[in-house]
Design an enzyme around this catalytic site. Structure first.
Site, mmCIF file in Angstrom:
data_model
loop_
_atom_site.group_PDB
_atom_site.id
_atom_site.type_symbol
_atom_site.label_atom_id
_atom_site.label_comp_id
_atom_site.label_asym_id
_atom_site.label_seq_id
_atom_site.Cartn_x
_atom_site.Cartn_y
_atom_site.Cartn_z
ATOM 1 N N PRO A 153 0.620 -1.373 -0.058
ATOM 2 C CA PRO A 153 -0.181 -0.022 0.032
ATOM 3 C C PRO A 153 0.883 1.308 -0.049
ATOM 4 C CG PRO A 153 -0.805 -1.748 1.757
ATOM 5 C CD PRO A 153 0.535 -2.066 1.033
ATOM 6 N N CYS A 154 0.467 2.238 -0.903
ATOM 7 C CA CYS A 154 1.309 3.265 -0.984
ATOM 8 C C CYS A 154 0.847 4.641 -0.352
ATOM 9 C CB CYS A 154 1.277 3.593 -2.443
ATOM 10 S SG CYS A 154 -0.121 3.844 -3.351
ATOM 11 N N GLN A 155 -0.274 4.666 0.415
ATOM 12 C CA GLN A 155 -0.633 6.067 0.839
ATOM 13 C C GLN A 155 0.274 7.003 1.413
ATOM 14 O OE1 GLN A 155 -1.941 2.913 1.179
ATOM 15 N NE2 GLN A 155 -4.271 3.268 1.485
#
Length: 552
Positions: A153-155
């Site tokens: 996940p890249c948030q």
């Protein structure tokens, strides 16, 4: 034999779709997705249904699948899926085994008061890892030369996320989720891996150390982080260019930007820039192939022939209630709920057209007063239609499935009446000036176009209403599209709306027979989080060449 693939943090399956779309001369899939791991329930449903689709050759997919896609409501689709399970028990069971809804573990997270907010303790992590390892080993049947794909996940790495959170902190578990990806490399030792993440990865840091350099170093030598595993090293290559040099067998690049892929350069109708790493186990060699640049694809080429639909109408802003206030002390906004209909929409649009005539110098481009002629209304979960893309377009065969005879997930959002006015203005502005208007441009025409928003004067959201430009690739489709459509306004002012899920899916290059499950908000979220399948398809060709030259 097909090349086995394990897909981590799979989302709705963009990477997996690209790899599994590569076929041999017998119409068989060259890459075989053995296991897709995703924690989101709706994305998992999408993955499982698509996995069922892949249990058949492309020209042998049963009519029962298409009946599910053609259903005009999710209630009907759920009924048909239950019937599908009974009619194709073997294929459905295989799909159910392939798509696994489970959360990959991350360390415990605590609030400032010391309360546990999420994550797992040491024992829970060990138990979860054992469960995951057993499932991977079972799926691979002891095949060591498999391919690992996916992206944590890249948030926390995204530029927007860092701005909102004022930096990246060690406590944010999303920074460290790549270590679970790394642990699986260390434990299961794939022949190669493809790891994807956002552009912000290149400039973000933790405790003064660049995250990209940290991840690159760890991926190069997984045992340095997980000494309990005896794992070979990996060489990390760019997919677009040769390294400047090879030092002690390791590729060296000028900077992390050499790993950045600009999707619009490779036939994707979208300016999506992502870091994608090609890791190769040290006992194998790079195939010597790289992505080949293609001509840019304008947005209108992929959504211009999609059946037009009008925007929906939800409510009207009527003023403020000064007696009731929000927590920050501002008076509460008051809205009038409206019952959407073609007649109401025509009335609102006619009023907007008349206002625009008074307000200035924008060409109305044939916009006329009177009832709308859109026969599709606000659209539907399925619309029957024929020509939805130019027959000569190079991606025609990628998108179109003649058995489908229509488009799914093509229903517009409902908007405030005031926002419809801004959407129409934005589309007309682009027609005249070739660029989308900023808030100052709205103000210049009329104060009624300025949104009622707390941050309107902060200077931070000058591009809050962003219409897409027909003759250019679209801006990056992100998961934010699930919250509102202000950044993704259709370029046609007569439709006066934000993009539909299917239009966003076209921009992301998902085939039309790819069905997104869940609510419309969930569908948008899945599309925005995905890797463009057509880009993954091109990467798959390079990985296939690697296997041909290295793995017998």
């Amino acid at each position: 034999m097909a090349i086995p693939v394990i897909d981590l943090f799979a989302g709705p399956g963009g990477l997996g779709e690209g790899f599994s779309s590569l076929l041999d001369d017998n119409n068989e899939r060259i890459f075989d997705i053995k296991l897709s791991i995703e924690k989101d329930v709706n994305a998992h449903e999408t993955l499982r249904l698509r996995s069922f689709f892949r249990k058949f050759k492309p020209d042998e997919v049963p009519e029962a699948y298409y009946n599910i896609v053609r259903a005009k409501s999710w209630r009907k689709r759920k009924e048909l899926i239950e019937k599908l399970k009974d009619d194709f028990p073997v294929e459905w069971d295989e799909a159910d085994q392939e798509a696994w809804c489970v959360e990959l573990p991350y360390p415990e997270e605590y609030s400032s008061e010391g309360e546990r907010k999420g994550g797992y303790n040491k024992k829970e992590i060990e138990e979860r890892n054992n469960l995951i390892d057993d499932r991977i080993s079972q799926a691979l049947s002891n095949e060591k030369n498999f391919l690992l794909i996916g992206g944590p996940p890249c948030q926390a790495y995204s530029l927007v996320g860092r701005s909102r959170n004022k930096g990246i902190f060690n406590e944010d578990h999303r920074v460290h989720l790549y270590k679970e990806y790394l642990r699986i490399i260390a434990k299961h030792q794939p022949a190669a891996f493809i790891m994807e993440n956002v552009k912000g990865l290149l400039s973000s840091s933790v405790d003064g150390v660049k995250i990209f350099d940290l991840i690159h170093k760890d991926l190069n030598n997984p045992t340095s982080v997980f000494p309990e595993y005896s794992c070979p090293k990996y060489r990390i290559f760019s997919l677009t260019k040769n390294p400047k040099s090879i030092k002690n067998g390791e590729p060296e690049y000028r900077s992390g930007k050499d790993y950045l892929i600009k999707s619009e350069d490779y036939g994707i109708p979208q300016k999506r820039h992502r870091v994608i790493l090609f890791g190769i186990r040290e006992d194998f060699q790079h195939p010597g192939q790289f992505l080949e640049k293609k001509g840019k694809v304008p947005l209108k080429d992929v959504i211009g022939d999609i059946p037009p639909v009008r925007s929906g109408i939800s409510r009207r802003f009527t003023g403020y209630d000064n007696e009731n206030k929000y927590a920050n002390g501002n008076p509460k906004r008051v809205y009038q709920k409206l019952n959407d209909s073609d007649d109401l929409w025509s009335s609102v649009i006619n009023k907007q057209i008349n206002n625009l005539k008074k307000w200035g110098d924008l060409p109305l481009n044939g916009l006329k007063s009177g009832p709308t002629e859109y026969t599709n209304g606000i659209g539907s979960e399925f619309i029957k239609c024929n020509k939805t893309i130019d027959p000569k377009h190079p991606l025609k065969s990628w998108f179109i499935d003649d058995k489908l005879q229509g488009l799914a997930n093509h229903e517009s959002r409902s908007h405030l009446t005031q926002d419809l006015m801004r959407y129409m203005f934005a589309g007309l502005y682009v027609d005249k000036f070739g660029t989308f208007p900023r808030l100052k441009d709205y103000a210049k025409h009329n104060s009624d176009l300025i949104p009622d928003h707390a941050n309107v004067d902060s200077g931070k959201f000058t591009d809050r209403f962003r219409v897409q430009i027909a003759n250019e690739p679209a801006t990056t489709v992100t998961s934010h599209i699930s919250k509102d459509g202000h950044y993704f306004i259709h370029y046609d002012p007569s439709q006066c709306r934000s993009l539909t899920v299917r239009e966003a899916a076209r921009i992301q290059t998902f085939p039309d027979n790819y069905l997104f499950c869940g609510s419309r908000t969930a569908q948008f979220h899945q599309v925005g989080n995905a890797v463009p399948p057509y880009l993954a398809y091109q990467i798959a060709k390079i990985v296939l060449d690697f296997y041909k030259k290295n793995v017998s």
